[in-house]
Design an enzyme around this catalytic site. Structure first.
Site, PDB file in Angstrom:
ATOM      1  N   ASP A 138      11.668 -16.150  23.499  1.00  0.00           N
ATOM      2  CA  ASP A 138      12.831 -17.016  23.390  1.00  0.00           C
ATOM      3  C   ASP A 138      12.980 -17.358  21.893  1.00  0.00           C
ATOM      4  O   ASP A 138      12.026 -17.860  21.278  1.00  0.00           O
ATOM      5  CB  ASP A 138      12.516 -18.266  24.230  1.00  0.00           C
ATOM      6  CG  ASP A 138      13.618 -19.302  24.185  1.00  0.00           C
ATOM      7  OD1 ASP A 138      14.383 -19.324  23.215  1.00  0.00           O
ATOM      8  OD2 ASP A 138      13.681 -20.101  25.130  1.00  0.00           O
ATOM      9  N   ASP A 156      23.278 -11.964  17.744  1.00  0.00           N
ATOM     10  CA  ASP A 156      23.964 -10.931  18.543  1.00  0.00           C
ATOM     11  C   ASP A 156      23.857 -11.354  20.002  1.00  0.00           C
ATOM     12  O   ASP A 156      23.062 -10.811  20.765  1.00  0.00           O
ATOM     13  CB  ASP A 156      23.288  -9.571  18.304  1.00  0.00           C
ATOM     14  CG  ASP A 156      23.998  -8.442  19.047  1.00  0.00           C
ATOM     15  OD1 ASP A 156      25.157  -8.632  19.459  1.00  0.00           O
ATOM     16  OD2 ASP A 156      23.386  -7.370  19.215  1.00  0.00           O
ATOM     17  N   LEU A 157      24.668 -12.321  20.372  1.00  0.00           N
ATOM     18  CA  LEU A 157      24.485 -13.016  21.648  1.00  0.00           C
ATOM     19  C   LEU A 157      25.418 -12.491  22.730  1.00  0.00           C
ATOM     20  O   LEU A 157      26.482 -11.936  22.438  1.00  0.00           O
ATOM     21  CB  LEU A 157      24.752 -14.508  21.438  1.00  0.00           C
ATOM     22  CG  LEU A 157      23.915 -15.183  20.342  1.00  0.00           C
ATOM     23  CD1 LEU A 157      24.373 -16.623  20.141  1.00  0.00           C
ATOM     24  CD2 LEU A 157      22.431 -15.128  20.682  1.00  0.00           C
TER      25      LEU A 157
HETATM   26  N1  SPD Z   1      31.614  -9.986  25.739  1.00  0.00           N
HETATM   27  C1  SPD Z   1      30.379  -9.413  25.318  1.00  0.00           C
HETATM   28  C2  SPD Z   1      29.906  -9.903  23.985  1.00  0.00           C
HETATM   29  C3  SPD Z   1      28.597  -9.281  23.691  1.00  0.00           C
HETATM   30  C4  SPD Z   1      28.100  -9.426  22.326  1.00  0.00           C
HETATM   31  N2  SPD Z   1      26.780  -8.848  22.163  1.00  0.00           N
HETATM   32  C5  SPD Z   1      26.718  -7.451  22.315  1.00  0.00           C
HETATM   33  C6  SPD Z   1      25.359  -6.857  22.151  1.00  0.00           C
HETATM   34  C7  SPD Z   1      25.415  -5.524  21.495  1.00  0.00           C
HETATM   35  N3  SPD Z   1      24.319  -5.300  20.644  1.00  0.00           N
END
Ligand code: SPD
Length: 282
Positions: A138, A156-157
């Site tokens: 986490d 990168d969420l």
């Molecule tokens: N709507 C989806 C947003 C996702 C963003 N993260 C993507 C991960 C790719 N490495």
């Protein structure tokens, strides 16, 4: 048999793609992971019903989230990626000469393994790069223990729903900020200013409450159904570093003038070409 993956945004817009084989369809303690063969976009990674990447076009998102942040920092050496278990962000960050370590902190171990097995083109070999430090934890807990200061932090969420809501919080963003070096920057995906306006505004206000400077920018990302937003955040004024000329010089100096999407011209469009989206949410 052809099937469809369809996403609905704010009950008023839909986007989707067709697929044939389902290769992974599993629940981890954190999320529902699906990897499938699409018709025309290579393989897809879908988490809790939301598309994370389509193999043939993922470079657009990964170049857009990584390179502006890397270029505004002089000689970035240490990078932290929060999330990003597919390896696409790490792959792009490692292209910058002088990078000594990229720490990839992803909570979902099985996700990383499935991505390595079924989506090897996305990580570009980054998991075998000696500069990559993989942490399966986490991120909030990891940065309590980790005293490193990073030149660039990338969040990168997934979207701000379900378990991810805990990371779209002032307390978490401020913790990340406390791990930035002087003149460090944080870049984050910021949803869509046209299709996901409430999530976008929420992310924007959250970041503005934590940083002195929040520069939003936009790029057409087909795999997310249209125009997508990103935010570059710092406590120092990035204006001069963000000019087209400065970016051109930096890319040349780093011999990064052969990227698929990102160059001085596309940078200028991302940062200056989408003023029209900044109208208030109705
Ligand atoms: N709507 C989806 C947003 C996702 C963003 N993260 C993507 C991960 C790719 N490495």
């Amino acid at each position: 048999m052809t099937q469809w993956l369809r996403e609905e945004f704010e009950d008023r817009y839909t986007y989707g793609f067709s697929f044939t084989n389902m290769l992974v369809d599993e629940k981890t303690p954190f999320q529902h992971v699906q990897i499938m063969d699409t018709q025309g976009f290579g393989r897809a990674l879908v988490l809790d019903g939301a598309t994370q990447l389509l193999e043939t076009v993922e470079f657009v998102y990964h170049e857009a989230i990584i390179h502006p942040a890397m270029c505004v920092v002089d000689q970035p050496k240490r990078v932290l990626i929060v999330g990003g278990g597919d390896g696409g962000c790490a792959r792009e960050a490692l292209k910058h000469p002088g990078v000594e370590q990229v720490t990839l902190c992803e909570i979902d171990g099985p996700l990383i393994e499935w991505c390595k097995q079924y989506l090897p083109s996305v990580n570009g070999g980054c998991f075998d790069d000696t500069r990559l430090k993989l942490v399966v934890d986490d991120a909030a807990k990891h940065i309590e223990k980790d005293t490193t200061h990073y030149d660039v932090i990338i969040a990168d969420l997934t979207d701000p729903v379900g378990p991810a809501t805990t990371v779209y919080q002032q307390s978490f963003i401020n913790k990340l900020k406390s791990r930035l070096s002087d003149h460090g920057v944080l870049a984050m995906q910021a949803e869509s200013a046209v299709n996901l306006r409430r999530w976008h505004q929420g992310t924007k206000y959250l970041l503005q409450s934590c940083f002195d400077h929040v520069q939003l920018y936009h790029q057409y990302v087909q795999m997310y159904g249209g125009l997508w937003a990103f935010a570059l955040c710092s406590d120092w004024d990035m204006t001069a570093k963000l000019s087209r000329i400065a970016i051109r010089q930096e890319l040349k100096k780093r011999q990064l003038d052969n990227l698929k999407l990102y160059n001085a011209e596309t940078h200028a469009t991302m940062f200056e070409g989408f003023e029209w989206v900044n109208s208030p949410v109705d």
